[in-house]
Design an enzyme around this catalytic site. Structure first.
Site: not given
Ligand code: BES
Ligand code: ZN
Length: 636
Positions: A331, A409
């Site tokens: 991912h 958030d």
């Molecule tokens: N970019 C995101 C994390 C994020 C999204 C931070 C929106 C702040 C606002 C990251 O790539 C993500 O999606 N993380 C997921 C991974 C999972 C879907 C595999 C997570 O942290 O759970």
């Molecule tokens: Zn993501």
């Protein structure tokens, strides 16, 4: 800027629902967008497409193009202090003010060409922070801001030595997405502003600093580290970590940074990263970012991962020993294409980042681990999506969500991820994989290093896939996916043969025909266990819980995802033998996805709330500010 007005509410709903022929929505009556507004309100209520409602900055007049940081990391005061030089271009030649985003920053002064210049720091908005307006001399093209951060900066976590694995040195990491870069750098904190950056980071001598930029693993540990990011990136991808970090190579272009204690386990767990990188390039076009390294953070990292360019930040909670949770790496890697190369222009367009990335993740998992793994993960993802559709208000089920007046958030859900991915899978199924892959290649090339809106994506679709495949695709259907709640009828249905044996076993056990110990589960993989647990009925008896736990030692499962599912069942059924583990879990992990549902479930009963309060009070000092903010409501 591409400002265009669209309407939300009654008109949009009428437009879209009126013209769906083969695409009736299967959403329930309550899952309709708000139709209460009269059409007279709609003009005022229109969303300006492309307007970033989460930034005070004025890139339409003056646009920052380059950032140079010189920051000292002061662990004793928990502050970053120093200067940020911003180079800018005038879009409007008459512009006299540069407006930046800040949150909880102390501004010590602003200069331009060596002279002190005037600025005004506005009163802070509760979640957007405070606009910093700088009066720009007519001939200036850069400013230097002297500032320091607050110890409570929303985008920085300061860990004491006791809160690290090694226990000897402090640790610091930043997490900027969505709107937290402004809490550690004064800048135009909008994903539609792209800038190159360089940085000098000054740390205690024995520590190493790493950034979302060029990193030198063998650099001398002298407490002064220099970085450069020569490709223009949005502010939410600026990231820094400092700690007793070590490096281990995993391949020609891939490696892992972490504290020493977990370095080998991490390199082992993520040893397929290089193959993932090669396979993704082959399928979806060149990797534009030079190296791809991973930084493994302490367990308080509030996300699973964060796609900081060249250096994804990763939770240690996925180091399971069997690569069962490495789709997270696929991912974050996939974001190198969808997100970091082609970026959402506003947070309303987040699904362009996360939906494409989730789609690519499934594809990468299929390329590296085969169909069975891909199918199981797709079914689990579809179930996560359904849970959100069943519980979120209709407006929050819309991919191009109206976030005006809302803290991004507070709106985190599976909708941009799994609904986005399902939509793309439908396009793939309709036009065929080969054609769809060609489309993706073209999309990543066309919009490389650009920040785009949902509308631009739809226009591009119209000029490409829709034009070439009008017999199987319609604009109405596409708009239904993007602008309507729920999932359209006849959407693809992921299926997994490996799960049917799990269904059979669960059914037989629930019917009382067999004991848990009689289930032939020896060859089950983690995904099957997750599917087994996640699809239990809401209520189980104490005897049933004891039977499961005795047969499968679920309370002591070392897999953090399985433990999560089991602990959730345990809370919902008040299974006390799991509560010591529950307390340990909540006080040792800060990843929101794993702890939030547990706090939420505990908060439903007075006895549960007492347990939640106890765990939260103990864990709070070690939680990231976001984890505190997300969960404190459950313990009040
Ligand atoms: N970019 C995101 C994390 C994020 C999204 C931070 C929106 C702040 C606002 C990251 O790539 C993500 O999606 N993380 C997921 C991974 C999972 C879907 C595999 C997570 O942290 O759970
Ligand atoms: Zn993501």
């Amino acid at each position: 800027m591409f400002i265009k007005y669209i309407v939300v509410g009654a008109l949009a709903f009428a437009m879209l629902s009126g013209c769906s022929d083969n695409s009736s929505s299967n959403t329930t009556a309550s899952a309709k967008v708000d139709q209460s507004k009269s059409s007279a309100d709609l003009g005022k209520n229109a969303i300006q497409v492309g307007k970033d409602y989460h930034s005070f900055a004025n890139p339409e007049s003056i646009k920052v193009t380059h950032l140079s940081l010189d920051l000292t990391v002061d662990f004793s005061k928990k502050v970053l202090l120093g200067t940020a030089q911003l180079d800018f271009q005038r879009v409007d030649p008459k512009a006299t003010q540069l407006i930046l985003d800040t949150r909880d920053l102390t501004i010590e002064g602003v200069t331009s060409m060596g002279k002190v210049i005037n600025y005004d720091l506005a009163n802070a908005d509760s979640f957007l922070g405070a606009a910093l307006t700088i009066e720009i001399p007519a001939d200036a093209n850069s400013v230097v801001i002297s500032y320091q951060t607050s110890p409570n900066a929303s985008g920085v976590q300061w860990l004491t030595p006791e809160q690290t694995a090694g226990k000897k040195h402090p640790f610091l990491f930043t997490q900027a997405q969505a709107i937290h870069a402004r809490s550690f750098i004064p800048l135009q904190d909008s994903p539609q502003v792209r800038m190159t950056y360089e940085a000098i980071i000054r740390t205690p001598k024995e520590l190493l600093a790493v950034m979302s930029a060029s990193n030198e693993p063998d650099t001398e540990r002298d407490g002064v580290y220099e970085f450069s990011m020569p490709q223009a990136i949005p502010s939410y991808l600026i990231a820094l970590a400092v700690g007793d970090l070590h490096f281990k190579s995993m391949g020609e272009r891939t490696g892992v940074y972490s504290e020493k204690g977990i370095l080998n386990a991490a390199a082992e767990e993520f040893s397929d990263t290089e193959s993932m990188l090669i396979a993704t390039e082959k399928a979806f076009g060149p990797y534009s970012w030079d190296r791809y390294d991973l930084l493994i953070l302490p367990p308080s990292f509030p996300f699973g991962g964060m796609e900081n360019p060249r250096l994804s930040f990763i939770t240690p909670t996925v180091i399971a020993g069997d690569k069962s949770l490495v789709s997270l790496i696929a991912h974050e890697l996939a974001h190198s294409w969808s997100g970091n190369t082609v970026t959402n222009a506003t947070w309303r367009d987040l699904w362009l980042n996360e939906g494409f990335t989730t789609y690519l993740t499934y594809r990468i998992m299929q390329m590296i681990y085969g169909d069975e793994r891909f199918e199981m993960e797709a079914v689990l993802g579809r179930q996560d999506l359904q849970a959100d559709i069943d519980s979120l208000p209709a407006n929050d089920q819309i991919m191009a969500i109206d976030l005006r007046g809302r803290d991004p958030d507070a709106v985190f859900s599976n909708i941009p991820y799994e609904k986005g991915a399902l939509f793309l899978r439908e396009l793939e199924h309709k036009v065929g994989r080969e054609n769809f892959d060609q489309f993706l290649l073209g999309y990543f090339e066309k919009f490389a290093f650009k920040s785009i809106t949902t509308d631009q994506f739809v226009n591009y679709l119209e000029q490409t896939l829709l034009k070439d495949h009008s017999a199987v695709l319609s604009k109405q259907r596409i708009e239904q996916w993007i602008f309507q709640p729920g999932v359209p009828a006849d959407a693809p249905i992921p299926e997994s043969y490996a799960f049917s044996v799990v269904d059979e076993a669960r059914d037989a056990w629930l019917a009382g025909s067999i004991q848990a110990g009689e289930i032939d589960s020896e060859k089950w993989v983690v995904h099957q266990w997750l599917y087994f647990l996640n699809n239990m009925p809401e209520k189980l008896s104490q005897e049933q819980l004891v039977d499961l736990d005795k047969a499968f030692s679920l309370t002591s499962s070392k897999n953090n995802e399985i433990a999560h599912s089991w602990l959730l069942i345990s809370v919902n059924n008040w299974y006390q033998p799991a509560f010591t583990r529950l307390h340990d879990y909540l006080t040792s992990i800060g990843r929101n996805k794993l702890v939030k549902p547990l706090y939420k479930a505990l908060s439903q009963t007075p006895e549960g709330k007492v347990m939640a309060q106890k765990a939260f009070a103990e864990a709070k000092a070690g939680y990231h500010p976001l984890t505190v903010k997300t969960n404190e409501g459950f313990v009040q």
